[in-house]
Design an enzyme around this catalytic site. Sequence first.
Site, mmCIF file in Angstrom:
data_model
loop_
_atom_site.group_PDB
_atom_site.id
_atom_site.type_symbol
_atom_site.label_atom_id
_atom_site.label_comp_id
_atom_site.label_asym_id
_atom_site.label_seq_id
_atom_site.Cartn_x
_atom_site.Cartn_y
_atom_site.Cartn_z
ATOM 1 N N LYS A 175 -52.744 -5.590 -22.592
ATOM 2 C CA LYS A 175 -53.554 -5.866 -21.426
ATOM 3 C C LYS A 175 -54.906 -5.252 -21.374
ATOM 4 O O LYS A 175 -56.002 -5.755 -20.965
ATOM 5 C CB LYS A 175 -53.003 -5.040 -20.236
ATOM 6 C CG LYS A 175 -51.500 -5.656 -19.627
ATOM 7 C CD LYS A 175 -51.787 -6.945 -18.850
ATOM 8 C CE LYS A 175 -50.579 -7.391 -18.230
ATOM 9 N NZ LYS A 175 -50.716 -8.679 -17.358
ATOM 10 N N ARG A 181 -36.703 -2.057 -13.661
ATOM 11 C CA ARG A 181 -37.648 -0.973 -13.302
ATOM 12 C C ARG A 181 -36.936 -0.104 -12.176
ATOM 13 O O ARG A 181 -35.917 -0.398 -11.746
ATOM 14 C CB ARG A 181 -38.800 -1.906 -12.523
ATOM 15 C CG ARG A 181 -39.739 -2.256 -13.473
ATOM 16 C CD ARG A 181 -40.889 -3.094 -13.195
ATOM 17 N NE ARG A 181 -40.494 -4.408 -12.650
ATOM 18 C CZ ARG A 181 -41.661 -5.378 -12.638
ATOM 19 N NH1 ARG A 181 -42.869 -4.970 -12.202
ATOM 20 N NH2 ARG A 181 -41.333 -6.559 -12.237
ATOM 21 N N GLY A 211 -34.779 11.236 -18.094
ATOM 22 C CA GLY A 211 -35.548 12.891 -18.125
ATOM 23 C C GLY A 211 -35.151 13.532 -17.038
ATOM 24 O O GLY A 211 -33.792 13.323 -16.567
ATOM 25 N N GLN A 222 -41.228 13.403 -13.491
ATOM 26 C CA GLN A 222 -42.255 12.451 -13.599
ATOM 27 C C GLN A 222 -42.691 11.705 -12.283
ATOM 28 O O GLN A 222 -41.558 11.390 -11.827
ATOM 29 C CB GLN A 222 -42.279 11.341 -14.912
ATOM 30 C CG GLN A 222 -41.139 10.346 -14.636
ATOM 31 C CD GLN A 222 -39.606 10.576 -14.878
ATOM 32 O OE1 GLN A 222 -39.182 11.814 -14.786
ATOM 33 N NE2 GLN A 222 -38.865 9.791 -15.445
ATOM 34 N N VAL A 255 -37.364 1.079 -9.336
ATOM 35 C CA VAL A 255 -36.910 0.733 -7.778
ATOM 36 C C VAL A 255 -35.780 -0.301 -7.692
ATOM 37 O O VAL A 255 -34.815 0.110 -6.926
ATOM 38 C CB VAL A 255 -37.985 0.159 -6.958
ATOM 39 C CG1 VAL A 255 -37.590 -0.489 -5.592
ATOM 40 C CG2 VAL A 255 -39.149 1.287 -7.074
ATOM 41 N N ARG A 274 -44.759 8.571 -9.912
ATOM 42 C CA ARG A 274 -45.245 7.187 -9.768
ATOM 43 C C ARG A 274 -45.884 6.997 -8.373
ATOM 44 O O ARG A 274 -45.410 7.726 -7.529
ATOM 45 C CB ARG A 274 -44.019 6.033 -9.924
ATOM 46 C CG ARG A 274 -43.863 6.158 -11.485
ATOM 47 C CD ARG A 274 -44.901 5.706 -12.465
ATOM 48 N NE ARG A 274 -44.441 5.328 -13.945
ATOM 49 C CZ ARG A 274 -44.071 6.480 -14.772
ATOM 50 N NH1 ARG A 274 -44.543 7.706 -14.499
ATOM 51 N NH2 ARG A 274 -43.642 6.174 -15.875
ATOM 52 N N TYR A 291 -47.659 -4.079 -24.475
ATOM 53 C CA TYR A 291 -48.100 -4.314 -22.948
ATOM 54 C C TYR A 291 -49.276 -3.635 -22.890
ATOM 55 O O TYR A 291 -50.297 -4.243 -22.284
ATOM 56 C CB TYR A 291 -47.084 -3.853 -22.260
ATOM 57 C CG TYR A 291 -47.221 -4.161 -20.779
ATOM 58 C CD1 TYR A 291 -47.195 -5.217 -20.195
ATOM 59 C CD2 TYR A 291 -47.314 -3.009 -19.927
ATOM 60 C CE1 TYR A 291 -47.193 -5.652 -18.916
ATOM 61 C CE2 TYR A 291 -47.778 -3.310 -18.561
ATOM 62 C CZ TYR A 291 -47.436 -4.724 -18.070
ATOM 63 O OH TYR A 291 -47.793 -4.667 -16.698
#
Length: 309
Positions: free
Chosen positions: A147, A184, A203, A207, A186, A209, A143
């Site tokens: 990209k 994902r 984890g 982390q 959400v 986002r 990915y």
Amino acid sequence: MRILVSGGAGFIGSHLIDRLMEQGHHVICLDNLFTGTLQNIAHWQNHDRFEFIQHDIVEPIDRSVDQIYHLACPASPVHYQFDPIKTLKTNVMGTLNMLELAAKYGGKFLLASTSEIYGDPLVHPQTEDYWGNVNCTGIRSCYDEGKRAAETLTFDFHRQYKTEVRVARIFNTYGPRMLENDGRVVSNFICQALRGNDLTVYGDGSQTRSFCYVSDLVNGLINLMASDCILPVNLGNPGEYTILELAQAVKQLVDRPIGITYKPLPQDDPKRRRPDISRARSVLNWQPIVPLRQGLQETIDDFRRRISH
Ligand code: NAD
Ligand code: UDP
């Protein structure tokens, strides 16, 4: 205008099509329905300005167009890692096919690129001139590198053939119509919470986002296409949250007692991510306006209507 949206039956693509149809354009939706659904575009199926073509963009296609929004590519790690070679083909051969079409008809081309091109970033927040920190042999590479190659092709078409190109580097986007099995964070958290299951935090949840609501993102894509900005542009919400903070927000909004189960952090999972959107602010006069809690509430309401409990 005749506007082609590749990946138009997907999450972001279908919201973009809604906006383009409302603006009175003729819209051609190209999609192989890998992660998209006909349900997402069902409300336009009989409209005389709407055309759906079930097509895999790895194969060439010929249609005269004024603009191409090129979104076709699975976006969730679960789906893009399902058949990584196909993901890379979609990003390279698929993007080439879409660019050939734009070049042939003199159409404007917009690539849906991604914050993943910055990899696990060593610069924070990420500006467009950061070149990234990407593993080219890992499980996300199909990915990320796909990209990056798509961006390369896009800029080479601009340099070699003067194709008018736009590149949107999209940061984590969420909203209604995400797939229940999307994988994902959400959609996982909301579906788990609505079912009364523990939220799965990968984890230790530290982390980060930055989450952008889909209507804000669609505004950004449309502004970018209309602009004369040839440079890549970050589109995302600069509000930065740890995954544990997101879990707390979902728990509060669903308002039922829910636990958290910790699972291993996937390989190469970026530790921090937040867009610097100065360029989008100044060049596109764009910034997100939907706060996280409001966007989450809209998404929860949509999942509540759709999923089996
Ligand atoms: P999605 O998976 O819902 O949509 C992708 C669409 O592309 C689907 O309808 C799928 O069926 C279609 N598709 C995939 N491969 C195809 C192929 N070979 N031929 C034809 N159609 C194909 O994902 P999304 O979240 O709507 O993402 C749309 C675009 O935005 C993607 O290019 C993605 O990389 C980019 N993006 C999304 C996010 C995000 O957070 N949602 C973040 C960064 C970038
Ligand atoms: N994540 C999580 N639980 C889940 C799904 C994802 O803790 O059920 C984490 C994932 O490890 C990552 C972050 O949430 O750190 C965002 O993951 P997502 O797959 O939504 O997007 P991406 O990693 O591509 O930004």
